[in-house]
Design an enzyme around this catalytic site. Structure first.
Site, mmCIF file in Angstrom:
data_model
loop_
_atom_site.group_PDB
_atom_site.id
_atom_site.type_symbol
_atom_site.label_atom_id
_atom_site.label_comp_id
_atom_site.label_asym_id
_atom_site.label_seq_id
_atom_site.Cartn_x
_atom_site.Cartn_y
_atom_site.Cartn_z
ATOM 1 C CE1 TYR A 19 -5.353 3.381 6.249
ATOM 2 C CE2 TYR A 19 -3.150 3.008 5.260
ATOM 3 C CZ TYR A 19 -4.197 2.624 5.922
ATOM 4 O OH TYR A 19 -4.871 1.092 6.540
ATOM 5 C CB THR A 96 8.164 11.077 3.515
ATOM 6 O OG1 THR A 96 7.386 11.088 4.132
ATOM 7 C CG2 THR A 96 7.428 11.599 2.115
ATOM 8 N N GLY A 280 2.689 2.678 17.692
ATOM 9 C CA GLY A 280 2.717 2.372 15.831
ATOM 10 C C GLY A 280 2.662 3.397 15.451
ATOM 11 C CB CYS A 283 2.938 9.400 12.056
ATOM 12 S SG CYS A 283 1.437 10.297 10.546
ATOM 13 N NE ARG A 353 0.418 3.352 6.884
ATOM 14 C CZ ARG A 353 0.228 4.163 5.992
ATOM 15 N NH1 ARG A 353 1.641 5.222 5.084
ATOM 16 N NH2 ARG A 353 -0.343 4.302 6.686
#
EC number: 1.1.1.22
Length: 481
Positions: A19, A96, A280, A283, A353
């Protein structure tokens, strides 16, 4: 005078076609036709999608830019060694995620992919390279990358590396606009002559379309920390207004009116004061938890507790909303069909996510509700995989149905739950939907996008975040449920 270690950048490589990497490099290729940009990834299927007519991510405006530049000065490849060998500047844009095991479990970022890429760069570099952290990393991550690269320099005098921090500040759904017209570009590097050279080369790339006064240069550590703090502040704003939404529900105040009044104060501003079922995305939670872990590691427990509170409120808001649905449906949702409108974590993206929808659905599944889900951009397989990761595959098969249109999702349902603020949900024919539902039919608006008064006139019982309950079926009778 210090020799020029790094020449003018003509070839840029990004390791990681997700992304961040894909859209960022598409914009660089679009704005810098004199630079060859290659995005590489080990995932050959993803690279094939980037080279196809259907890109692997949905982002407004992305298709046009990729299709115009692809094959000209924008390329997608899985040949990572070749790309690294030929590059002048390399972005590291790999995932990460929060560690789910061992030390720092549930809080610390997992840097195994960053380390792996660093070792690959060291192996195949061959000459001077500017290496740029694009992934969100903890403070001092550049030091770890630099340590790996310096070891390689000991065995090859041709190798010269400088590690820069250049965090992304993109919002999914508006990523291309954010890239084309950023509030700021942040670049962190060493104050050594070589470090300043490397920073200047990256500045030169961005100057092709970003005014110089919007390009901020700092030391590496300030840049890394600034990214975490920016996301923590944004998440904090959402949790702050969501905490007040519960007060509004208990007192008769309207959260939209409170947010509007508060946002008029120029010291506060109106952005990120939209109450909802919770934040949400990839990050916010990850970066706040990373900041919490950093503070704990620095023996700053009061600071860690403060930022942990942002996450606690977000989790509580999701649970509270699910409990509200159960309470308003006569304190049981067992075997009741409930339509879920929206699965992505926000509109204009297919990204799921940390979506609040996953958490609310999970809570309703625990009560054995039968859920019919519709989202215009999220694939069925993605929904089922996400839900299977937080419940069981058997429960997903038994309780979840995915529909291709919202009318089918709502047909025969006791309630509709709006969990993503897609524009199309505002424009639906709710009279038709109401006729096809079980009665009394309810709508739970977790995004404050629907006209509650108009829905009540149709015959719906309506419940929205931060507003007083419509009809008093709530068996608990308080905002905390």
């Amino acid at each position: 005078m210090t020799d020029q270690v790094f020449g003018k950048v003509s070839k840029v490589v990004c390791v990681g076609a997700g992304y961040v990497g894909g859209p960022t490099c598409a914009m660089i290729a679009h704005k810098c036709p004199h630079i060859t940009v290659t995005v590489v990834d080990m995932n050959t299927a993803k690279i094939a999608e980037w080279n196809s007519d259907k890109l692997p991510i949905y982002e407004p405006g992305l298709d046009e830019i990729v299709f115009a530049a692809r094959g000209r000065n924008l390329f997608f490849s899985s040949d990572i060694p070749k790309a690294i060998a030929e590059a002048d500047l390399i972005f590291i844009s790999v995932n990460t995620p929060t560690k789910m095991y061992g030390r720092g479990k549930g809080m610390a970022p997992d840097l195994k992919y960053v380390e792996s890429v660093s070792r690959t760069i060291a192996q195949y570099a061959g000459g001077p390279k500017i290496v740029v952290e694009k992934s969100t990393v903890p403070v001092k991550a550049a030091e770890s990358i630099g340590c790996i690269l310096r070891e390689a320099q000991k065995n090859n005098e041709n190798l010269k590396f400088q590690v820069l921090s250049n965090p992304e500040f993109l919002a999914e759904g508006t990523a291309m606009k954010d890239l084309a017209n950023p509030d700021r570009v942040l670049i962190g590097g060493e104050s050594s002559p070589e470090g300043l050279q490397a920073v200047a080369e990256l500045v030169r790339i961005y100057e092709n379309w970003v005014p110089r006064n919007r390009i901020i240069t700092t030391n590496t550590w300030s840049s890394e920390l600034s990214k975490l703090v920016a996301n923590a502040f944004l998440a904090q704003r959402i949790s702050s207004i969501n905490s007040i939404s519960a007060v509004c529900e208990a007192t008769g105040a309207e959260i939209s009116e409170v947010a509007h009044a508060v946002g008029y104060d120029t010291r506060i501003g109106s952005k990120f004061l939209q109450a909802s079922v919770g934040f949400g995305g990839s990050c916010f939670q990850k970066d706040v938890l990373s900041l919490v872990y950093l503070c704990e590691s620095l023996n700053l427990p009061q600071v860690a507790d403060y930022w942990q509170g942002v996450i606690n409120i977000n989790n509580w808001q999701r649970r509270r909303f699910a409990d509200k649905i159960i309470a308003e449906l006569f304190n049981t949702v067992t075997d009741k069909k409930i339509a879920i409108f929206g699965f992505a974590f926000k509109k204009n993206t297919g990204d799921t996510r940390e979506s609040s929808a996953i958490h609310v659905i999970k809570h309703l599944m625990e009560e054995h509700a039968k859920l019919s889900v519709y989202d215009p951009k999220v694939q069925k397989s993605q929904m089922l995989n996400d839900l299977a990761s937080v419940t069981s595959a058997q429960d997903v098969e038994r309780l979840i149905t995915v529909e291709s249109d919202p009318y089918a999702a709502a047909r025969g349902a006791h309630a509709i739950v709006v969990l993503t603020e897609w524009d199309e949900f505002v424009e639906l024919n709710y009279s038709q939907i109401h006729n096809d539902m079980q009665h009394p039919a309810a709508i739970f608006d977790g995004r404050l996008i629907l006209d509650q008064k108009a829905l009540r006139e149709i015959g719906f019982r309506t419940f929205a975040i931060g507003t007083s309950p419509d009809q008093a079926y709530n068996l608990f009778g308080t905002a905390g449920y």
